[in-house]
Design a protein around this motif. Sequence first.
Motif, PDB file in Angstrom:
ATOM      1  N   GLY A 245      40.919  31.156 -13.025  1.00  0.00           N
ATOM      2  CA  GLY A 245      40.053  31.072 -11.858  1.00  0.00           C
ATOM      3  C   GLY A 245      38.765  30.344 -12.147  1.00  0.00           C
ATOM      4  N   ILE A 246      37.982  30.169 -11.072  1.00  0.00           N
ATOM      5  CA  ILE A 246      36.652  29.566 -11.145  1.00  0.00           C
ATOM      6  C   ILE A 246      35.668  30.573 -10.567  1.00  0.00           C
ATOM      7  CG2 ILE A 246      35.167  27.678 -10.328  1.00  0.00           C
ATOM      8  CD1 ILE A 246      37.682  25.945 -10.110  1.00  0.00           C
ATOM      9  N   TRP A 247      34.506  30.715 -11.218  1.00  0.00           N
ATOM     10  CA  TRP A 247      33.492  31.638 -10.726  1.00  0.00           C
ATOM     11  C   TRP A 247      32.101  31.063 -10.993  1.00  0.00           C
ATOM     12  CZ3 TRP A 247      36.840  32.788 -14.759  1.00  0.00           C
ATOM     13  CH2 TRP A 247      36.289  32.845 -16.036  1.00  0.00           C
ATOM     14  N   TYR A 248      31.113  31.637 -10.266  1.00  0.00           N
ATOM     15  CA  TYR A 248      29.727  31.281 -10.554  1.00  0.00           C
ATOM     16  C   TYR A 248      29.398  31.769 -11.966  1.00  0.00           C
ATOM     17  CZ  TYR A 248      28.331  29.621  -5.946  1.00  0.00           C
ATOM     18  OH  TYR A 248      28.177  28.879  -4.801  1.00  0.00           O
ATOM     19  N   THR A 249      28.846  30.889 -12.784  1.00  0.00           N
ATOM     20  CA  THR A 249      28.672  31.167 -14.208  1.00  0.00           C
ATOM     21  C   THR A 249      27.912  32.461 -14.461  1.00  0.00           C
ATOM     22  OG1 THR A 249      28.747  28.813 -14.737  1.00  0.00           O
ATOM     23  CG2 THR A 249      27.740  30.273 -16.373  1.00  0.00           C
ATOM     24  N   ASN A 250      26.831  32.674 -13.746  1.00  0.00           N
ATOM     25  CA  ASN A 250      25.996  33.853 -13.993  1.00  0.00           C
ATOM     26  C   ASN A 250      26.413  35.062 -13.170  1.00  0.00           C
ATOM     27  OD1 ASN A 250      24.367  32.456 -15.834  1.00  0.00           O
ATOM     28  ND2 ASN A 250      23.125  31.596 -14.191  1.00  0.00           N
ATOM     29  N   TYR A 251      27.467  34.909 -12.354  1.00  0.00           N
ATOM     30  CA  TYR A 251      27.903  36.007 -11.476  1.00  0.00           C
ATOM     31  C   TYR A 251      29.423  36.071 -11.532  1.00  0.00           C
ATOM     32  CZ  TYR A 251      23.163  35.212  -9.918  1.00  0.00           C
ATOM     33  OH  TYR A 251      21.808  35.026  -9.885  1.00  0.00           O
ATOM     34  N   THR A 252      29.924  36.751 -12.545  1.00  0.00           N
ATOM     35  CA  THR A 252      31.368  36.747 -12.784  1.00  0.00           C
ATOM     36  C   THR A 252      32.151  37.421 -11.667  1.00  0.00           C
ATOM     37  OG1 THR A 252      31.109  38.767 -14.095  1.00  0.00           O
ATOM     38  CG2 THR A 252      31.099  36.668 -15.281  1.00  0.00           C
ATOM     39  N   GLU A 253      31.447  38.218 -10.820  1.00  0.00           N
ATOM     40  CA  GLU A 253      32.164  38.856  -9.713  1.00  0.00           C
ATOM     41  C   GLU A 253      32.446  37.876  -8.576  1.00  0.00           C
ATOM     42  OE1 GLU A 253      27.841  39.214  -8.565  1.00  0.00           O
ATOM     43  OE2 GLU A 253      29.050  39.269 -10.381  1.00  0.00           O
ATOM     44  N   ASN A 254      31.792  36.721  -8.581  1.00  0.00           N
ATOM     45  CA  ASN A 254      31.981  35.720  -7.527  1.00  0.00           C
ATOM     46  C   ASN A 254      33.137  34.781  -7.876  1.00  0.00           C
ATOM     47  OD1 ASN A 254      29.412  36.789  -6.674  1.00  0.00           O
ATOM     48  ND2 ASN A 254      29.165  34.937  -5.464  1.00  0.00           N
ATOM     49  N   ILE A 255      34.368  35.284  -7.823  1.00  0.00           N
ATOM     50  CA  ILE A 255      35.545  34.442  -8.062  1.00  0.00           C
ATOM     51  C   ILE A 255      35.759  33.577  -6.822  1.00  0.00           C
ATOM     52  CG2 ILE A 255      37.998  34.395  -8.603  1.00  0.00           C
ATOM     53  CD1 ILE A 255      36.322  35.621 -10.822  1.00  0.00           C
ATOM     54  N   VAL A 256      35.712  32.257  -6.983  1.00  0.00           N
ATOM     55  CA  VAL A 256      35.769  31.375  -5.818  1.00  0.00           C
ATOM     56  C   VAL A 256      37.092  30.634  -5.691  1.00  0.00           C
ATOM     57  CG1 VAL A 256      33.262  31.090  -5.808  1.00  0.00           C
ATOM     58  CG2 VAL A 256      34.682  29.434  -7.054  1.00  0.00           C
ATOM     59  N   TRP A 257      37.902  30.635  -6.747  1.00  0.00           N
ATOM     60  CA  TRP A 257      39.198  29.934  -6.678  1.00  0.00           C
ATOM     61  C   TRP A 257      40.115  30.493  -7.745  1.00  0.00           C
ATOM     62  CZ3 TRP A 257      41.897  26.609 -10.116  1.00  0.00           C
ATOM     63  CH2 TRP A 257      42.984  25.936  -9.550  1.00  0.00           C
ATOM     64  N   ILE A 258      41.406  30.597  -7.412  1.00  0.00           N
ATOM     65  CA  ILE A 258      42.415  31.100  -8.349  1.00  0.00           C
ATOM     66  C   ILE A 258      43.616  30.175  -8.304  1.00  0.00           C
ATOM     67  CG2 ILE A 258      43.908  33.031  -8.971  1.00  0.00           C
ATOM     68  CD1 ILE A 258      41.950  34.872  -7.587  1.00  0.00           C
ATOM     69  N   ALA A 259      44.102  29.783  -9.471  1.00  0.00           N
ATOM     70  CA  ALA A 259      45.238  28.861  -9.538  1.00  0.00           C
ATOM     71  C   ALA A 259      46.557  29.576  -9.268  1.00  0.00           C
ATOM     72  CB  ALA A 259      45.269  28.187 -10.908  1.00  0.00           C
ATOM     73  N   ASN A 260      46.762  30.714  -9.901  1.00  0.00           N
ATOM     74  CA  ASN A 260      48.071  31.377  -9.900  1.00  0.00           C
ATOM     75  C   ASN A 260      48.014  32.730  -9.207  1.00  0.00           C
ATOM     76  OD1 ASN A 260      46.399  32.102 -12.145  1.00  0.00           O
ATOM     77  ND2 ASN A 260      48.102  33.227 -13.038  1.00  0.00           N
ATOM     78  N   ARG A 261      47.412  32.802  -8.021  1.00  0.00           N
ATOM     79  CA  ARG A 261      47.168  34.086  -7.372  1.00  0.00           C
ATOM     80  C   ARG A 261      48.441  34.876  -7.116  1.00  0.00           C
ATOM     81  NH1 ARG A 261      44.702  33.055  -1.477  1.00  0.00           N
ATOM     82  NH2 ARG A 261      44.497  35.316  -1.717  1.00  0.00           N
ATOM     83  N   ASN A 262      49.548  34.197  -6.855  1.00  0.00           N
ATOM     84  CA  ASN A 262      50.809  34.885  -6.557  1.00  0.00           C
ATOM     85  C   ASN A 262      51.771  34.894  -7.746  1.00  0.00           C
ATOM     86  OD1 ASN A 262      50.344  35.610  -3.764  1.00  0.00           O
ATOM     87  ND2 ASN A 262      50.428  33.424  -3.328  1.00  0.00           N
ATOM     88  N   ARG A 263      51.264  34.454  -8.906  1.00  0.00           N
ATOM     89  CA  ARG A 263      52.079  34.499 -10.118  1.00  0.00           C
ATOM     90  C   ARG A 263      51.199  34.944 -11.285  1.00  0.00           C
ATOM     91  NH1 ARG A 263      55.783  29.653 -12.665  1.00  0.00           N
ATOM     92  NH2 ARG A 263      56.965  30.953 -14.118  1.00  0.00           N
ATOM     93  N   PRO A 264      50.873  36.226 -11.341  1.00  0.00           N
ATOM     94  CA  PRO A 264      49.943  36.718 -12.357  1.00  0.00           C
ATOM     95  C   PRO A 264      50.536  36.665 -13.760  1.00  0.00           C
ATOM     96  CG  PRO A 264      50.897  38.547 -11.157  1.00  0.00           C
ATOM     97  CD  PRO A 264      51.355  37.300 -10.456  1.00  0.00           C
ATOM     98  N   ILE A 265      49.635  36.684 -14.728  1.00  0.00           N
ATOM     99  CA  ILE A 265      50.014  36.736 -16.138  1.00  0.00           C
ATOM    100  C   ILE A 265      49.888  38.183 -16.583  1.00  0.00           C
ATOM    101  CG2 ILE A 265      49.466  35.894 -18.453  1.00  0.00           C
ATOM    102  CD1 ILE A 265      47.979  33.550 -16.921  1.00  0.00           C
TER     103      ILE A 265
END
Length: 737
Positions: free
Chosen positions: A74-94
């Motif tokens: 995923g991608i998140w705001y660097t200083n705010y890890t709770e702000n996940i703004v994009w996920i590549a594999n949302r429907n295929r978790p690891i």
Amino acid sequence: MCTTMDSKERLLNPTLLLIIIISSLWGSSAASETLTQGDVLNSPQYLVSAKQRFTLGFFSPTSYDGDKKNSYLGIWYTNYTENIVWIANRNRPISDDSIAFLTLDHLGKLMINSSGFGGDPFVIYSGGETENTSATLLDTGNLVVSEVNSNGSIGRSLWESFDDPTDTLLPGMKLGLNHKTGRNWSLISWLAEDDPASGAFTLEWEPKTRRLVIKRRGVPYWSSGLQLSSSKNVSLFDYIHPTKGQDYIINTDAEGQYFTYSLDTEFDLLDQERSAWQLKYWGPIMDRSILIMKMNFCYGYGMDDEGCETWNQPECRLMGRQTFEQKSGIFTRMGPDGLPQLAAGVFDNRPTIGPADCRDLCWNNCDCLGYSGKEGIGSGCQFWEGNVTFNPDDGRSRSRILKYVLTKEDPSNKATDNFSAESKLGEGGFGPVYKGALPEGREIAVKRLSRNSGQGLVEFKNELILIAKLQHMNLVKLLGCCFQGEEKMLIYEFMPNKSLDSFLFDPTKSYLLDWKIRVNIIEGIAQGLLYLHKYSRLKVIHRDLKASNILLDENMCAKISDFGMARIFKRDGLEANTNRIVGTYGYMSPEYAMEGIFSEKSDVFSFGVLMLEIVSGRKNNNFYNVNGPLNLVGYAWDLWQRGSGKDIMDPTLKDSCPMHQLLRFIHVALSCLEDSAADRPTILEVISMLKNETMPLPILKKPAFFMGSNVNNEDLQRKESKNYSVNGLSISRIDAR
């Protein structure tokens, strides 16, 4: 030497083993913003954008009990890890014990390799368009795969994460449709708080109506309403909270139409670093902790001011505005021994069912009285149906899993403390009005129809039918209604500053209305009338416009209220006639009071009286001079004729009122009071004259004084006037005997 391998080790194919070896040599570039071909990013490593605003890496959502299970890229705001703004594999978790790597291979393919995938990688971008590529995380939060030119410079973009959004809209991202490529930019919520899988809600841009629409499982749930501006940079929609520093932009070009938002230079720097519209798993859009929408939950009644849509309701939900309340406690049912015992409930453990689905399943099941999830965590539901009773605890033994219990009666009865005397705001023409609060804390005003009020029922139904179809920032908003047994109630937004007359005619409070506030009130009333007369779905004549029917919100913005006397016109209709004269004495136009003829110009006349009251601070009917004018209209006309129009001004305005503007407003007010309806301007012309100081003003004729030459004493004795006003929610009438 013989060794044994478990099942996970057997999944490590030669390609993955090679990746592990390469990754051990690549740690030096982990803080870069770019992947080049052959690079590998393993789970402890990150890409960080040039100005360190955004970070890309592997993460694991934290569940309610603190466990971290599946992981995602995923991608998140660097200083705010709770702000996940994009996920590549949302429907295929690891899976939590798997090894995972992000690679950009020699063919330009961007993919996630994991031992948990069984050797079949998750492809983000398939590559193959060019031999030389790179993947860069930009300071906008956009991950871009680009062509690399022979000289090492970055060429055209081949793929970007902004074109494949998840649940979050960043500044500059698009919502809409590209007709050329067929790409539809939309958001899809998470399934639950700790599960990024595709959830129940989508946020889309609707090009034909030019509005944002949230759908729940494909059914319209909420919309932003109409634009309140026609400019490219749209400052406001009907049902979106205006957010400081954000400009809403609608672009239309040859390829399609899309919505986006940008941040202006006045936006707080900290907020610039964190701004992101997130479509939450339970339905609303939030920017961090700020609610973008004017709602939290929709129930499908379609009479909310928050933009909630209407959808088919089960019969059991049509009696009142039932809602779910979050409570701690247990459900019980009577056991064979006649004693209450714990009710186990019914389980639905499908993995695709999230908290929003639980709510909907219970709502549409007439036997369901409540449900529970896990505070929005994970999938599956537990329902309680039939003959069960909810027993709340005292809060000391609050369970980790809360119940969502369906209210059994209209929330206005909880909300008003059972219509206690302390909650009563006053008495209206058809019954009392109470102040209350909804479960989430929102203050409301509740009109309750008196059971012995036969006449009031007509006005009650009229107001309900009309105001439910009208939505404008300068009209009071109906939040709901209740028809249950003999109870009939209307639920409105509460106006903390009550009605205009409570300020205007109170010598201890009138000074609070400086000239700027009065101008804003006049313009707000005019805009509300313009909507009723010209731009609403229905052409509406209010017929009871007066100071007590103008409510003031917390910002002293005017809202027209009380539509009990209003009438619907055909769009091309000019006037109508009635044998029953209703309204308030002193505000009625002469043709309506004497002949029962009403039109848009009837409201314009009332608006003219109201304008004079606002600039003078005096009531129209509070004149008792036997030898002089008997009302404010006559008084103002006499002063105007003598060239002393400035003397009409409320003395409290002397330090805040530009004289040229005051005289212009009085001139416009008097033009609204012409004896002949044909000589009065339309409300659109009134607005133009008030806003454009270069626009020529009409030559005034003698206005309708109404208590002088137009109505004789015998006429007055044949009429009975009744006035009722309460918190600005009022009903007034004059009935011919």
